[in-house]
Design a protein around this motif. Structure first.
Motif, PDB file in Angstrom:
ATOM      1  N   ALA A   1      -0.875   4.555 -11.795  1.00  0.00           N
ATOM      2  CA  ALA A   1      -1.581   5.499 -10.926  1.00  0.00           C
ATOM      3  C   ALA A   1      -1.853   4.862  -9.568  1.00  0.00           C
ATOM      4  N   GLU A   2      -2.152   3.571  -9.555  1.00  0.00           N
ATOM      5  CA  GLU A   2      -2.459   2.872  -8.308  1.00  0.00           C
ATOM      6  C   GLU A   2      -1.229   2.804  -7.401  1.00  0.00           C
ATOM      7  N   THR A   3      -0.082   2.438  -7.957  1.00  0.00           N
ATOM      8  CA  THR A   3       1.125   2.378  -7.128  1.00  0.00           C
ATOM      9  C   THR A   3       1.552   3.781  -6.696  1.00  0.00           C
ATOM     10  N   GLY A   4       1.300   4.772  -7.559  1.00  0.00           N
ATOM     11  CA  GLY A   4       1.618   6.148  -7.194  1.00  0.00           C
ATOM     12  C   GLY A   4       0.793   6.627  -6.018  1.00  0.00           C
ATOM     13  N   ARG A   5      -0.501   6.335  -6.034  1.00  0.00           N
ATOM     14  CA  ARG A   5      -1.368   6.719  -4.909  1.00  0.00           C
ATOM     15  C   ARG A   5      -0.945   6.023  -3.630  1.00  0.00           C
ATOM     16  N   ALA A   6      -0.580   4.749  -3.750  1.00  0.00           N
ATOM     17  CA  ALA A   6      -0.183   3.985  -2.566  1.00  0.00           C
ATOM     18  C   ALA A   6       1.075   4.585  -1.936  1.00  0.00           C
ATOM     19  N   MET A   7       2.088   4.846  -2.753  1.00  0.00           N
ATOM     20  CA  MET A   7       3.341   5.357  -2.187  1.00  0.00           C
ATOM     21  C   MET A   7       3.147   6.740  -1.564  1.00  0.00           C
ATOM     22  N   GLU A   8       2.266   7.560  -2.160  1.00  0.00           N
ATOM     23  CA  GLU A   8       1.995   8.873  -1.584  1.00  0.00           C
ATOM     24  C   GLU A   8       1.258   8.733  -0.254  1.00  0.00           C
ATOM     25  N   ASN A   9       0.324   7.797  -0.171  1.00  0.00           N
ATOM     26  CA  ASN A   9      -0.428   7.599   1.070  1.00  0.00           C
ATOM     27  C   ASN A   9       0.463   7.128   2.212  1.00  0.00           C
TER      28      ASN A   9
END
Length: 337
Positions: free
Chosen positions: A96-104
């Protein structure tokens, strides 16, 4: 250095994938800095690990805004948008953390492009699974960027030196494709392709071929009626608008003729109809670009490649071509083509 060196934003993509590695390899090439000013939107700590991993000597500069970048070879300008723990690099599945980062990274890049603080946005690969884990409502770059820019009509183009393909439908089961096709959708795609070839690719009079859906383009409705009822009416309407378009053409021959130079782009009815021939010709150097957006967006045409990530095997060719195409499109847009 060329007089025109636009600021090109490049998102880092999935930190666990090959994005950081291909970024380092691409931006270690001095030729990039002769054509543009590359600004990475990502994570400085992860990129520092990628530099060490790749045995590349570059300083990292973290400007607050694009106009504060140094944009010199051997200096990596990074808009630092996350602070991920480098220990995650051992993981083989997204979080979830890497997913949020890539979306940001994408959201920030689009915002900068809309505000004309960067001339174009180039995106490294992300995972749909990572976005889902992060709670995103989007399946990928295209849908997210279209929503953020309030774009209703858009299309995916895969482009290389020999072949360009544009898709009427994108990610859906093949069984759903016939029901998703309409004359309006095909006509919109023809128009988007014509307009983009003119304004982004600098082709004054684009020549467009349209593939049929069925074998032999339906063979006078023997193998299906989508050509007669959907595709032909769309092509007819486009011809009345003065667009140089031919179709529906047999899917097993249109790509040969396009590669031979008969068409500037081939419009395809579904994902694999276009991507199989395209990747046969441009597996390493193909570029994904989104038509219809108010901003310029190009991308690599491959995924995160977890199987080779952080192993020193990633090929940066597609990213290099995506940067070059972004610069060309920015130049054509500036000149009013």
């Amino acid at each position: 250095m060329t007089p025109f060196r636009p600021i090109i934003g490049i998102t880092m993509g999935d930190p666990l994938g090959i994005g950081p590695e291909i970024l380092i390899k691409t931006l270690n090439d001095p030729r990039v800095y002769s054509i543009c000013r590359p600004l990475v939107l990502g994570d400085a700590g992860i990129l520092d690990k990628a530099l060490v991993f790749s045995s590349v000597s570059m300083d990292i500069n973290c400007p607050e805004t694009p106009d504060q970048g140094l944009y010199e070879h051997q200096t990596l300008d990074v808009l630092n948008l996350s602070d991920l723990n480098p220990d995650i690099l051992g993981l083989t599945t997204p979080t979830a953390e890497t997913g949020r980062a890539m979306e940001n990274y994408i959201i920030k890049g689009v915002d900068l492009a809309v505000k004309n603080q960067i001339a174009a946005l180039v995106t490294c690969p992300i995972t749909k699974t990572g976005l889902k884990l992060a709670g995103s409502q989007f399946h990928g770059h295209t849908e997210l960027i279209a929503e953020q820019t309030h774009t209703k009509e858009f299309a995916m183009m895969l482009a290389g030196k020999s072949l360009r393909v544009v898709l009427v439908t994108i990610h859906m089961p093949i069984s759903q494709v016939p029901g998703a096709l309409s004359s309006d959708a095909v006509l919109r795609t023809i128009r988007l392709t014509r307009d983009s070839l003119k304004t982004r690719f600098g082709i004054p009079e684009p020549r467009i071929g349209v593939a049929g859906l069925n074998p032999h383009a339906g063979e006078d409705s023997m193998f299906g009626e989508e050509e007669k009822n959907i595709i032909s009416p769309a092509v007819g309407s486009a011809l009345k608008e003065g667009i140089d378009v031919k179709g529906p053409l047999p899917p097993d021959t249109i790509f040969y003729h396009a590669v031979q130079g008969a068409f500037d782009a081939a419009i395809c009815m579904y994902h694999d109809q276009g991507l199989i021939p395209f990747k046969l010709v441009h597996f390493k150097d193909g570029v994904n670009t989104t038509l219809g957006l108010p901003i310029i967006r190009t991308s690599v045409d491959h995924g995160t490649a977890y199987d080779i990530a952080w192993k020193g095997k990633a090929d940066p060719s597609s990213l290099m071509e995506a940067v070059k195409m972004a610069v060309v499109q920015a130049g054509n847009q500036l000149s009013g083509n």
